[in-house]
Design a protein around this motif. Structure first.
Motif, PDB file in Angstrom:
ATOM      1  N   PRO A 140       0.960  -1.181  -0.046  1.00 23.02           N
ATOM      2  CA  PRO A 140       0.026  -0.036  -0.203  1.00 23.02           C
ATOM      3  C   PRO A 140       0.881   1.176   0.159  1.00 23.02           C
ATOM      4  O   PRO A 140       1.908   1.207   0.344  1.00 23.02           O
ATOM      5  CB  PRO A 140      -0.727  -0.108   1.285  1.00 23.02           C
ATOM      6  N   LEU A 141       0.329   2.275  -0.504  1.00 24.30           N
ATOM      7  CA  LEU A 141       0.810   3.655  -0.449  1.00 24.30           C
ATOM      8  C   LEU A 141       0.804   4.133   0.994  1.00 24.30           C
ATOM      9  O   LEU A 141      -0.152   3.560   1.882  1.00 24.30           O
ATOM     10  CB  LEU A 141       0.049   4.693  -1.227  1.00 24.30           C
ATOM     11  N   THR A 142       1.537   4.844   1.388  1.00 28.65           N
ATOM     12  CA  THR A 142       1.781   5.336   2.776  1.00 28.65           C
ATOM     13  C   THR A 142       0.708   6.405   3.042  1.00 28.65           C
ATOM     14  O   THR A 142      -0.010   6.759   2.202  1.00 28.65           O
ATOM     15  CB  THR A 142       3.040   5.891   2.971  1.00 28.65           C
ATOM     16  N   VAL A 143       0.197   6.282   4.125  1.00 29.80           N
ATOM     17  CA  VAL A 143      -0.784   7.445   4.688  1.00 29.80           C
ATOM     18  C   VAL A 143      -0.360   8.163   5.706  1.00 29.80           C
ATOM     19  O   VAL A 143       0.486   8.067   6.718  1.00 29.80           O
ATOM     20  CB  VAL A 143      -2.219   6.598   5.033  1.00 29.80           C
ATOM     21  N   PRO A 144      -0.925   9.610   5.789  1.00 32.29           N
ATOM     22  CA  PRO A 144      -2.058  10.207   4.942  1.00 32.29           C
ATOM     23  C   PRO A 144      -1.318  10.599   3.428  1.00 32.29           C
ATOM     24  O   PRO A 144      -2.162  11.200   2.650  1.00 32.29           O
ATOM     25  CB  PRO A 144      -2.548  11.077   5.677  1.00 32.29           C
ATOM     26  N   ASP A 145      -0.291  10.375   3.245  1.00 30.62           N
ATOM     27  CA  ASP A 145       0.373  11.333   2.290  1.00 30.62           C
ATOM     28  C   ASP A 145       0.445  10.564   0.844  1.00 30.62           C
ATOM     29  O   ASP A 145       0.619  11.077  -0.287  1.00 30.62           O
ATOM     30  CB  ASP A 145       1.855  11.550   2.369  1.00 30.62           C
ATOM     31  N   PHE A 146       0.049   9.196   0.921  1.00 29.21           N
ATOM     32  CA  PHE A 146      -0.147   8.497  -0.557  1.00 29.21           C
ATOM     33  C   PHE A 146       1.170   8.600  -1.439  1.00 29.21           C
ATOM     34  O   PHE A 146       1.169   8.790  -2.504  1.00 29.21           O
ATOM     35  CB  PHE A 146      -1.292   9.036  -1.295  1.00 29.21           C
ATOM     36  N   GLN A 147       2.273   8.252  -0.650  1.00 34.75           N
ATOM     37  CA  GLN A 147       3.613   8.218  -1.273  1.00 34.75           C
ATOM     38  C   GLN A 147       4.085   6.594  -1.342  1.00 34.75           C
ATOM     39  O   GLN A 147       3.457   5.729  -0.603  1.00 34.75           O
ATOM     40  CB  GLN A 147       4.566   8.866  -0.615  1.00 34.75           C
ATOM     41  N   ILE A 148       5.157   6.169  -2.124  1.00 33.52           N
ATOM     42  CA  ILE A 148       5.423   4.745  -2.073  1.00 33.52           C
ATOM     43  C   ILE A 148       6.307   4.392  -0.818  1.00 33.52           C
ATOM     44  O   ILE A 148       7.101   5.335  -0.371  1.00 33.52           O
ATOM     45  CB  ILE A 148       6.411   4.533  -3.472  1.00 33.52           C
ATOM     46  N   ASP A 149       6.173   3.441  -0.325  1.00 37.32           N
ATOM     47  CA  ASP A 149       6.943   2.765   0.665  1.00 37.32           C
ATOM     48  C   ASP A 149       8.334   2.260   0.100  1.00 37.32           C
ATOM     49  O   ASP A 149       8.144   0.890  -0.197  1.00 37.32           O
ATOM     50  CB  ASP A 149       6.307   1.816   1.777  1.00 37.32           C
ATOM     51  N   SER A 150       9.151   2.986  -0.193  1.00 28.53           N
ATOM     52  CA  SER A 150      10.355   2.369  -1.258  1.00 28.53           C
ATOM     53  C   SER A 150      11.067   1.153  -0.591  1.00 28.53           C
ATOM     54  O   SER A 150      11.407   0.175  -1.214  1.00 28.53           O
ATOM     55  CB  SER A 150      11.432   3.465  -1.248  1.00 28.53           C
ATOM     56  N   ASN A 151      11.108   1.070   1.019  1.00 30.68           N
ATOM     57  CA  ASN A 151      11.860   0.086   1.496  1.00 30.68           C
ATOM     58  C   ASN A 151      11.105  -1.318   1.595  1.00 30.68           C
ATOM     59  O   ASN A 151      11.533  -2.154   1.194  1.00 30.68           O
ATOM     60  CB  ASN A 151      12.354   0.421   2.999  1.00 30.68           C
ATOM     61  N   ALA A 152       9.538  -1.156   1.644  1.00 34.55           N
ATOM     62  CA  ALA A 152       8.784  -2.143   1.697  1.00 34.55           C
ATOM     63  C   ALA A 152       8.871  -2.663   0.078  1.00 34.55           C
ATOM     64  O   ALA A 152       8.768  -3.911   0.245  1.00 34.55           O
ATOM     65  CB  ALA A 152       7.486  -1.942   2.294  1.00 34.55           C
ATOM     66  N   ILE A 153       8.734  -1.865  -0.838  1.00 32.14           N
ATOM     67  CA  ILE A 153       8.711  -2.403  -2.376  1.00 32.14           C
ATOM     68  C   ILE A 153       9.935  -2.995  -2.529  1.00 32.14           C
ATOM     69  O   ILE A 153      10.248  -4.195  -2.993  1.00 32.14           O
ATOM     70  CB  ILE A 153       8.529  -1.320  -3.023  1.00 32.14           C
ATOM     71  N   LEU A 154      11.279  -2.480  -2.088  1.00 33.67           N
ATOM     72  CA  LEU A 154      12.361  -3.085  -2.287  1.00 33.67           C
ATOM     73  C   LEU A 154      12.606  -4.371  -1.670  1.00 33.67           C
ATOM     74  O   LEU A 154      13.231  -5.453  -2.164  1.00 33.67           O
ATOM     75  CB  LEU A 154      13.580  -2.061  -1.863  1.00 33.67           C
ATOM     76  N   ASN A 155      12.168  -4.357  -0.417  1.00 32.78           N
ATOM     77  CA  ASN A 155      12.215  -5.851   0.183  1.00 32.78           C
ATOM     78  C   ASN A 155      11.572  -6.986  -0.549  1.00 32.78           C
ATOM     79  O   ASN A 155      12.101  -8.164  -0.522  1.00 32.78           O
ATOM     80  CB  ASN A 155      11.867  -5.546   1.705  1.00 32.78           C
ATOM     81  N   LYS A 156      10.270  -6.258  -0.950  1.00 32.36           N
ATOM     82  CA  LYS A 156       9.591  -7.580  -1.519  1.00 32.36           C
ATOM     83  C   LYS A 156       9.772  -8.115  -2.773  1.00 32.36           C
ATOM     84  O   LYS A 156       9.838  -9.277  -3.218  1.00 32.36           O
ATOM     85  CB  LYS A 156       7.922  -7.048  -1.657  1.00 32.36           C
ATOM     86  N   ILE A 157      10.380  -7.110  -3.684  1.00 35.38           N
ATOM     87  CA  ILE A 157      10.781  -7.386  -5.140  1.00 35.38           C
ATOM     88  C   ILE A 157      11.995  -8.237  -4.950  1.00 35.38           C
ATOM     89  O   ILE A 157      12.484  -8.853  -6.097  1.00 35.38           O
ATOM     90  CB  ILE A 157      10.863  -6.105  -6.061  1.00 35.38           C
ATOM     91  N   THR A 158      12.961  -7.852  -4.008  1.00 37.23           N
ATOM     92  CA  THR A 158      14.209  -8.572  -3.961  1.00 37.23           C
ATOM     93  C   THR A 158      14.185 -10.222  -3.399  1.00 37.23           C
ATOM     94  O   THR A 158      14.783 -11.028  -3.700  1.00 37.23           O
ATOM     95  CB  THR A 158      15.377  -7.799  -3.217  1.00 37.23           C
ATOM     96  N   GLU A 159      12.989 -10.064  -2.569  1.00 36.49           N
ATOM     97  CA  GLU A 159      12.807 -11.431  -2.021  1.00 36.49           C
ATOM     98  C   GLU A 159      12.004 -12.426  -2.752  1.00 36.49           C
ATOM     99  O   GLU A 159      11.841 -13.667  -2.694  1.00 36.49           O
ATOM    100  CB  GLU A 159      12.280 -11.500  -0.520  1.00 36.49           C
ATOM    101  N   ASP A 160      11.355 -11.714  -3.690  1.00 37.99           N
ATOM    102  CA  ASP A 160      10.367 -12.478  -4.749  1.00 37.99           C
ATOM    103  C   ASP A 160      10.807 -12.484  -6.272  1.00 37.99           C
ATOM    104  O   ASP A 160      10.242 -11.395  -6.894  1.00 37.99           O
ATOM    105  CB  ASP A 160       8.995 -12.158  -4.563  1.00 37.99           C
TER     106      ASP A 160
END
Length: 394
Positions: A140-160
């Motif tokens: 999900p985008l972060t709240v309340p600013d609706f920006q990307i969670d870069s660290n969470a995205i990076l962790n997810k794409i590198t583990e899968d």
């Protein structure tokens, strides 16, 4: 780590594009394409229709149109741009939806590979992934600013490693919020050494963002710097041409060549290209920019007046698109999907004003999305909106 040759499906890498005699010969007595040489079966035909030769197949390459598009984007590049766009960076589609689907078919093996999205976001990503049997992963985008969670995205794409695409909508729909350009660039740089996938930035509403000085917020002029970046745009929104269905994909030249090989050879009709050519001239762009200026001015007026209403909470999203996303409250001052849904239905059924209920989207509870209309349309909206909302909370 990023390697287009191993990211793209092998059958696409070896695909030979459809060719016809018209690729080599365009003048003379044309009897190569099984066209009806008597002309279109119309009882009356305008001069424009005669000029377009509607009995002939359209230009499969659209170089003139592509050149006008890149002239426009290169005239006001992103501030981080180092290399201008060229015709070879573009692939045109039937709206952005064709591009969304084509990237999935290009990079994702059905039943095996995955797509990452950041909700709340555009619903067609989900539909196209389901059609192509591609599993969806959500950060999900972060709240309340609706920006990307870069660290969470990076962790997810590198583990899968089966995640092959990341789709970002910027400005977002339904959030109306531009994703920070620096955050996306940072993710492009950090991911390229760890992940073999593409970051796709859907910029349908980019022309409604305020420019950064003399620079555009669009990332389209960055595709030659970042081979793992794809940018999608459309003429539907700022150019007011939703009816012609023209989408634009900007990529590195190698990927663009593959996408142009994949697309149906005559996907852009002569009618579509004729209108698009007019719209992307200097005169057409000037008209578009005038309309955008009016929409931005009205966006501020509508938002301020709606936020002043008794049963409206906060602006849930941003101010970077031709719509707003506002929070609807009940009589106790609490965000309410029930009231928001009733307001949506009552406005449409009894008042002939159609907005969009978005309260079921992630982190958009009580949300109504309202497109910015003309000044007169907005006055009618505001009057009926306040009256109906007050009646629902009476």
């Amino acid at each position: 780590m990023f390697d287009l040759n191993t990211l793209v499906r092998p059958n696409i890498l070896t695909l030979e594009p459809y060719r016809c005699a018209r690729d080599d010969f365009k003048v003379g007595i044309l009897l190569d394409a099984n066209e009806n040489t008597h002309g279109p079966a119309l009882s009356e035909i305008s001069e424009t229709e005669k000029f377009l030769e509607l009995n002939r197949y359209p230009d499969p390459h659209q170089h003139e149109l592509k050149q006008q598009i890149i002239n426009f984007r290169n005239s006001k590049p992103n501030q981080y741009s180092e290399q201008p766009l060229e015709i070879e960076n573009l692939c045109l589609g039937v709206g952005s939806d064709e591009s969304i689907d084509m990237l999935l078919r290009c990079c994702c093996k059905p039943g095996e590979d995955k797509l990452l999205i950041c909700p709340p976001t555009y619903g067609m990503y989900n539909i196209c992934a389901t059609i192509n049997d591609v599993e969806i992963v959500r950060i999900p985008l972060t709240v309340p600013d609706f920006q990307i969670d870069s660290n969470a995205i990076l962790n997810k794409i590198t583990e899968d490693p089966n995640i092959k695409l990341l789709y970002l909508t910027s400005p977002g729909n339904p959030t109306a919020k531009l994703i920070n350009v620096e955050s996306i660039i940072d993710l492009l740089k950090r991911s390229s050494s760890k992940w073999n996938g593409l970051i796709v930035v859907d910029e349908a509403y980019i022309d409604f963002t305020l420019p950064n000085g003399s620079y555009s917020q669009s990332m389209s002029t960055l595709v030659n710097q970042f081979p793992n970046l794809v940018v999608l745009q459309t003429l539907s929104k700022s150019f007011g041409l939703a009816g012609i269905r023209l989408g634009i994909t900007y990529t590195n030249k190698k990927l663009s060549k593959l996408l142009n090989s994949m697309k149906y050879p005559y996907n852009i009709s002569s009618l579509t290209s004729n209108v698009a050519l007019k719209a992307t001239t200097k005169e057409g762009i000037s008209i578009m920019q005038d309309y955008v200026k009016k929409i931005i001015e009205q966006r501020e007026i509508v938002l301020n007046k709606i936020l002043d209403l008794k049963y409206v909470g906060k602006n849930l999203g941003g101010k970077d698109a031709n719509f707003i996303l506002v929070e609807i409250l009940d009589k106790f001052g609490k965000p309410s999907n029930e009231i928001a849904s009733k307001l949506y239905n009552t406005l449409a059924v009894d008042n002939s004003v159609v907005v969009r209920f978005r309260g079921n989207e992630l982190n958009c509870f009580g949300g109504l999305r309202i497109s910015i209309g003309t000044e007169e349309e907005n006055k009618t909206l505001l009057y009926k909106f306040e009256r109906v909302l007050n009646e629902l909370n009476a």
